[in-house]
Design a protein around this motif. Structure first.
Motif, PDB file in Angstrom:
ATOM      1  N   GLN A  25     -73.491 -37.157 -61.519  1.00  0.00           N
ATOM      2  CA  GLN A  25     -74.677 -37.700 -60.845  1.00  0.00           C
ATOM      3  C   GLN A  25     -75.951 -36.983 -61.309  1.00  0.00           C
ATOM      4  OE1 GLN A  25     -74.659 -37.344 -56.553  1.00  0.00           O
ATOM      5  NE2 GLN A  25     -76.706 -38.239 -56.488  1.00  0.00           N
ATOM      6  N   GLY A  26     -75.877 -35.643 -61.371  1.00  0.00           N
ATOM      7  CA  GLY A  26     -77.061 -34.840 -61.720  1.00  0.00           C
ATOM      8  C   GLY A  26     -77.531 -35.069 -63.147  1.00  0.00           C
ATOM      9  N   LEU A  27     -76.590 -35.263 -64.078  1.00  0.00           N
ATOM     10  CA  LEU A  27     -76.990 -35.434 -65.481  1.00  0.00           C
ATOM     11  C   LEU A  27     -77.384 -36.876 -65.790  1.00  0.00           C
ATOM     12  CD1 LEU A  27     -74.532 -33.080 -67.418  1.00  0.00           C
ATOM     13  CD2 LEU A  27     -76.906 -32.663 -66.770  1.00  0.00           C
ATOM     14  N   ASN A  28     -77.038 -37.777 -64.895  1.00  0.00           N
ATOM     15  CA  ASN A  28     -77.423 -39.178 -65.102  1.00  0.00           C
ATOM     16  C   ASN A  28     -78.755 -39.505 -64.452  1.00  0.00           C
ATOM     17  OD1 ASN A  28     -75.522 -40.386 -66.786  1.00  0.00           O
ATOM     18  ND2 ASN A  28     -74.017 -40.436 -65.138  1.00  0.00           N
ATOM     19  N   GLN A  29     -79.276 -38.573 -63.631  1.00  0.00           N
ATOM     20  CA  GLN A  29     -80.534 -38.899 -62.963  1.00  0.00           C
ATOM     21  C   GLN A  29     -81.733 -38.410 -63.779  1.00  0.00           C
ATOM     22  OE1 GLN A  29     -79.661 -36.729 -59.238  1.00  0.00           O
ATOM     23  NE2 GLN A  29     -81.647 -35.716 -59.478  1.00  0.00           N
ATOM     24  N   VAL A  30     -82.908 -38.955 -63.466  1.00  0.00           N
ATOM     25  CA  VAL A  30     -84.136 -38.554 -64.160  1.00  0.00           C
ATOM     26  C   VAL A  30     -85.108 -38.018 -63.111  1.00  0.00           C
ATOM     27  CG1 VAL A  30     -85.991 -39.290 -65.705  1.00  0.00           C
ATOM     28  CG2 VAL A  30     -83.783 -40.482 -65.765  1.00  0.00           C
ATOM     29  N   PRO A  31     -85.611 -36.755 -63.227  1.00  0.00           N
ATOM     30  CA  PRO A  31     -85.232 -35.749 -64.200  1.00  0.00           C
ATOM     31  C   PRO A  31     -83.838 -35.197 -63.917  1.00  0.00           C
ATOM     32  CG  PRO A  31     -86.839 -34.843 -62.632  1.00  0.00           C
ATOM     33  CD  PRO A  31     -86.654 -36.281 -62.279  1.00  0.00           C
ATOM     34  N   LYS A  32     -83.214 -34.627 -64.945  1.00  0.00           N
ATOM     35  CA  LYS A  32     -81.835 -34.126 -64.805  1.00  0.00           C
ATOM     36  C   LYS A  32     -81.793 -32.891 -63.900  1.00  0.00           C
ATOM     37  CE  LYS A  32     -79.920 -35.662 -69.254  1.00  0.00           C
ATOM     38  NZ  LYS A  32     -80.953 -36.563 -69.738  1.00  0.00           N
ATOM     39  N   GLU A 277     -83.337 -35.422 -74.768  1.00  0.00           N
ATOM     40  CA  GLU A 277     -84.524 -35.534 -75.629  1.00  0.00           C
ATOM     41  C   GLU A 277     -85.124 -34.145 -75.820  1.00  0.00           C
ATOM     42  OE1 GLU A 277     -85.550 -38.314 -77.060  1.00  0.00           O
ATOM     43  OE2 GLU A 277     -83.926 -39.420 -76.071  1.00  0.00           O
ATOM     44  N   ALA A 278     -85.799 -33.927 -76.919  1.00  0.00           N
ATOM     45  CA  ALA A 278     -86.528 -32.663 -77.112  1.00  0.00           C
ATOM     46  C   ALA A 278     -87.595 -32.561 -76.023  1.00  0.00           C
ATOM     47  CB  ALA A 278     -87.157 -32.620 -78.494  1.00  0.00           C
ATOM     48  N   GLY A 279     -87.688 -31.418 -75.374  1.00  0.00           N
ATOM     49  CA  GLY A 279     -88.691 -31.215 -74.323  1.00  0.00           C
ATOM     50  C   GLY A 279     -88.205 -31.609 -72.935  1.00  0.00           C
ATOM     51  N   GLU A 280     -87.030 -32.230 -72.868  1.00  0.00           N
ATOM     52  CA  GLU A 280     -86.475 -32.623 -71.564  1.00  0.00           C
ATOM     53  C   GLU A 280     -85.913 -31.387 -70.843  1.00  0.00           C
ATOM     54  OE1 GLU A 280     -83.385 -35.541 -71.962  1.00  0.00           O
ATOM     55  OE2 GLU A 280     -83.385 -35.941 -69.797  1.00  0.00           O
ATOM     56  N   SER A 281     -85.940 -31.440 -69.505  1.00  0.00           N
ATOM     57  CA  SER A 281     -85.486 -30.257 -68.747  1.00  0.00           C
ATOM     58  C   SER A 281     -84.377 -30.598 -67.766  1.00  0.00           C
ATOM     59  CB  SER A 281     -86.638 -29.686 -67.925  1.00  0.00           C
ATOM     60  OG  SER A 281     -87.725 -29.455 -68.748  1.00  0.00           O
ATOM     61  N   ILE A 282     -83.568 -29.593 -67.451  1.00  0.00           N
ATOM     62  CA  ILE A 282     -82.600 -29.717 -66.350  1.00  0.00           C
ATOM     63  C   ILE A 282     -83.062 -28.734 -65.272  1.00  0.00           C
ATOM     64  CG2 ILE A 282     -80.171 -29.651 -65.661  1.00  0.00           C
ATOM     65  CD1 ILE A 282     -79.399 -29.327 -68.608  1.00  0.00           C
ATOM     66  N   LEU A 283     -83.219 -29.232 -64.048  1.00  0.00           N
ATOM     67  CA  LEU A 283     -83.527 -28.333 -62.926  1.00  0.00           C
ATOM     68  C   LEU A 283     -82.197 -27.759 -62.444  1.00  0.00           C
ATOM     69  CD1 LEU A 283     -85.480 -27.225 -60.701  1.00  0.00           C
ATOM     70  CD2 LEU A 283     -85.023 -29.302 -59.410  1.00  0.00           C
ATOM     71  N   THR A 284     -82.039 -26.443 -62.534  1.00  0.00           N
ATOM     72  CA  THR A 284     -80.752 -25.842 -62.154  1.00  0.00           C
ATOM     73  C   THR A 284     -80.798 -25.174 -60.776  1.00  0.00           C
ATOM     74  OG1 THR A 284     -81.405 -23.908 -63.435  1.00  0.00           O
ATOM     75  CG2 THR A 284     -79.889 -25.451 -64.503  1.00  0.00           C
ATOM     76  N   GLU A 285     -82.001 -24.844 -60.318  1.00  0.00           N
ATOM     77  CA  GLU A 285     -82.071 -24.156 -59.016  1.00  0.00           C
ATOM     78  C   GLU A 285     -83.477 -24.223 -58.441  1.00  0.00           C
ATOM     79  OE1 GLU A 285     -80.169 -20.046 -57.598  1.00  0.00           O
ATOM     80  OE2 GLU A 285     -81.941 -19.695 -58.800  1.00  0.00           O
ATOM     81  N   ILE A 286     -83.529 -24.361 -57.119  1.00  0.00           N
ATOM     82  CA  ILE A 286     -84.793 -24.073 -56.424  1.00  0.00           C
ATOM     83  C   ILE A 286     -84.530 -22.841 -55.573  1.00  0.00           C
ATOM     84  CG2 ILE A 286     -85.688 -26.447 -56.375  1.00  0.00           C
ATOM     85  CD1 ILE A 286     -84.858 -26.435 -53.312  1.00  0.00           C
ATOM     86  N   SER A 287     -85.552 -22.039 -55.395  1.00  0.00           N
ATOM     87  CA  SER A 287     -85.422 -20.863 -54.526  1.00  0.00           C
ATOM     88  C   SER A 287     -86.641 -20.864 -53.613  1.00  0.00           C
ATOM     89  CB  SER A 287     -85.349 -19.598 -55.383  1.00  0.00           C
ATOM     90  OG  SER A 287     -85.041 -18.492 -54.585  1.00  0.00           O
ATOM     91  N   ARG A 288     -86.452 -21.410 -52.421  1.00  0.00           N
ATOM     92  CA  ARG A 288     -87.586 -21.594 -51.506  1.00  0.00           C
ATOM     93  C   ARG A 288     -87.999 -20.269 -50.872  1.00  0.00           C
ATOM     94  NH1 ARG A 288     -85.534 -25.406 -47.396  1.00  0.00           N
ATOM     95  NH2 ARG A 288     -87.672 -25.673 -46.719  1.00  0.00           N
TER      96      ARG A 288
END
Ligand code: AVI
Length: 324
Positions: A25-32, A277-288
Motif C-alpha cells: 500500500q505504502g509503495l503504491n501511493q503518491v507520495p510513497k 523517479e529521480a528526485g522522488e522520495s519515500i517518507l519513512t517516519e514522522i516524529s511529532r
C-alpha cells in the motif's frame, strides 16, 4: 543451562505477522510511504541504540535525566504494580524505574514488549540477573498486538509505560486510537506513564535527525535492506539518500529517503514491482513534537487523568504520569 530456560522468555512469534500488505500500500501511493516498524530488524535496533548515544540526539539522555530524578516518586505514587513497557528496546532507562520499585517491594512483575526479538532476549537475560526476585517475561509483539493481549489479562494494579516519545511516530489519528486502546487496557486506578518530546527550535531538532556521524542515515537506509531480506527485494541502497526536515506547521520531523536515479524495484515475495523517479522520495517516519498541556487534554479525553508531570530545566522533554 540453555539461554531459553534461563530467561524463560515468552515468545509469541505468531504475533509478528508482517505480511507486507502495508508495504504494498505504502509503495503504491503518491507520495510513497513506508511504516517505521520496518526500521527495527536486528541491525536497525542496534543502530537505534547508537542513535540514542549521539551528541545531537538529546531525547534519550534528557528523558533519562528526568527519570533518574522522579523514579522514586513514581514508585511511591503508584505502589507495587505490574510494569508493562511498550517498545522496551534495551530497557536502559527502565533501570531507574526497576531500581525504584525494588526499593518498595521485593517482588515485582516486569513485561518488556518489543518487535525486535534479538534485543528483547538479551535484555531479559541481563535483567533477570540484575533483579533475581522480579518476574520478567518479554513479549515479542507490535504495540497493537500487545495491547490486545493485555486487554484480556488481569493485573491487580498495572502501570503501562511508553517512553522515548515513540508516540511521536504515530499519525494524529493513530495516536488518538492508541491512547483509546491504552485506556481500555487499564482498570480504574491503573497508571500510564508517557514520555514525550516537546516542541523546540528547528536548529536543535534537525541536527538530532541528521547527525554528523551518519548513524541516522544508516538507520533510515537499513529499512530498505530489511525489506530486501524480508520480502526478497532488490533495493539498491546506494541509489537513495537520507534527509530529515522539521515541518514547523505540523510540529513534526519528517524522515525521507530520496531516490537519486530512475529505476525499478522488485519485491519478489510481495509480487510487487515499483517504479522510482529521480528526485522522488519515500517518507519513512514522522516524529511529532508535542505541547505538554495539549497532550494532557488528549489523555484526559480518554479518561486518563494527569497525576503529575516532570520536565527537564530546558523543557525539552516531558514525562506525564496519569491514572485511569
Ligand atoms: C523511536 N522514536 C521515538 C525515534 C524518534 O526520535 O522519533 C526514532 C528515531 N528516528 C530517527 N532517530 C530516532
Amino acid at each position: 543451562m540453555s539461554v531459553t530456560s534461563l530467561i524463560s522468555l515468552k515468545i509469541h512469534h505468531d504475533l509478528i505477522n508482517q505480511d507486507g500488505a502495508d508495504v504494498i500500500q505504502g509503495l503504491n501511493q503518491v507520495p510513497k510511504k513506508l511504516p517505521p516498524k520496518y526500521f527495527y530488524d536486528h541491525r536497525g535496533s542496534e543502530l537505534f541504540e547508537q542513535i540514542c548515544e549521539l551528541p545531537e540526539y538529546y531525547p534519550t539522555r534528557t528523558e533519562a535525566l528526568i527519570l533518574k530524578k522522579c523514579a522514586d516518586e513514581i514508585a511511591q505514587i503508584t505502589g507495587v504494580c505490574e510494569l508493562v513497557e511498550l517498545g522496551s528496546g534495551s530497557s536502559t532507562k527502565t533501570l531507574f524505574l526497576l531500581d525504584a520499585y525494588q526499593k518498595i517491594a521485593k517482588y515485582c512483575q516486569y513485561i518488556p514488549i518489543d518487535v525486535s526479538g534479538g534485543i528483547l532476549k538479551s535484555t531479559v537475560l541481563n535483567l533477570k540477573q540484575k533483579y533475581p526476585t522480579f518476574s520478567i517475561n518479554g513479549l515479542i509483539a507490535t504495540y497493537e498486538q500487545a495491547l490486545v493481549k493485555l486487554e484480556s489479562t488481569f493485573a491487580y494494579r498495572r502501570m503501562i509505560f511508553f517512553l522515548g516519545s515513540s508516540l511521536g511516530n504515530f499519525e494524529p489519528q493513530d495516536c488518538h486510537a492508541f491512547l483509546k486502546q491504552i485506556s481500555r487496557t487499564l482498570q480504574i486506578g491503573d497508571y500510564f506513564l508517557l514520555g514525550i518530546d516537546l516542541q523546540k527550535p528547528k536548529e536543535i531538532l534537525e541536527p538530532a535527525y541528521n547527525d554528523s556521524q551518519g548513524v541516522t542515515a544508516a538507520f533510515n537506509l537499513n529499512m530498505l535492506s530489511h525489506l530486501n531480506w524480508r520480502f526478497q527485494g532488490n533495493f539498491d541502497i546506494d541509489l537513495f539518500t537520507h534527509q530529515a526536515i522539521y515541518n514547523q506547521a505540523d510540529s513534526q520531523i519528517e524522515m525521507y529517503l530520496h531516490c537519486q536515479q530512475k529505476h525499478w524495484v522488485n519485491l519478489e515475495i510481495l509480487d510487487l514491482k515499483v517504479a522510482f523517479e529521480a528526485g522522488e522520495s519515500i517518507l519513512t517516519e514522522i516524529s511529532r513534537k508535542f505541547d505538554l498541556a495539549n497532550m494532557q487534554k488528549q489523555l484526559d479525553m480518554q479518561g486518563l487523568k494527569t497525576v503529575k508531570t516532570w520536565t527537564d530545566p530546558q523543557q525539552w522533554f516531558g514525562l506525564i504520569l496519569c491514572q485511569r
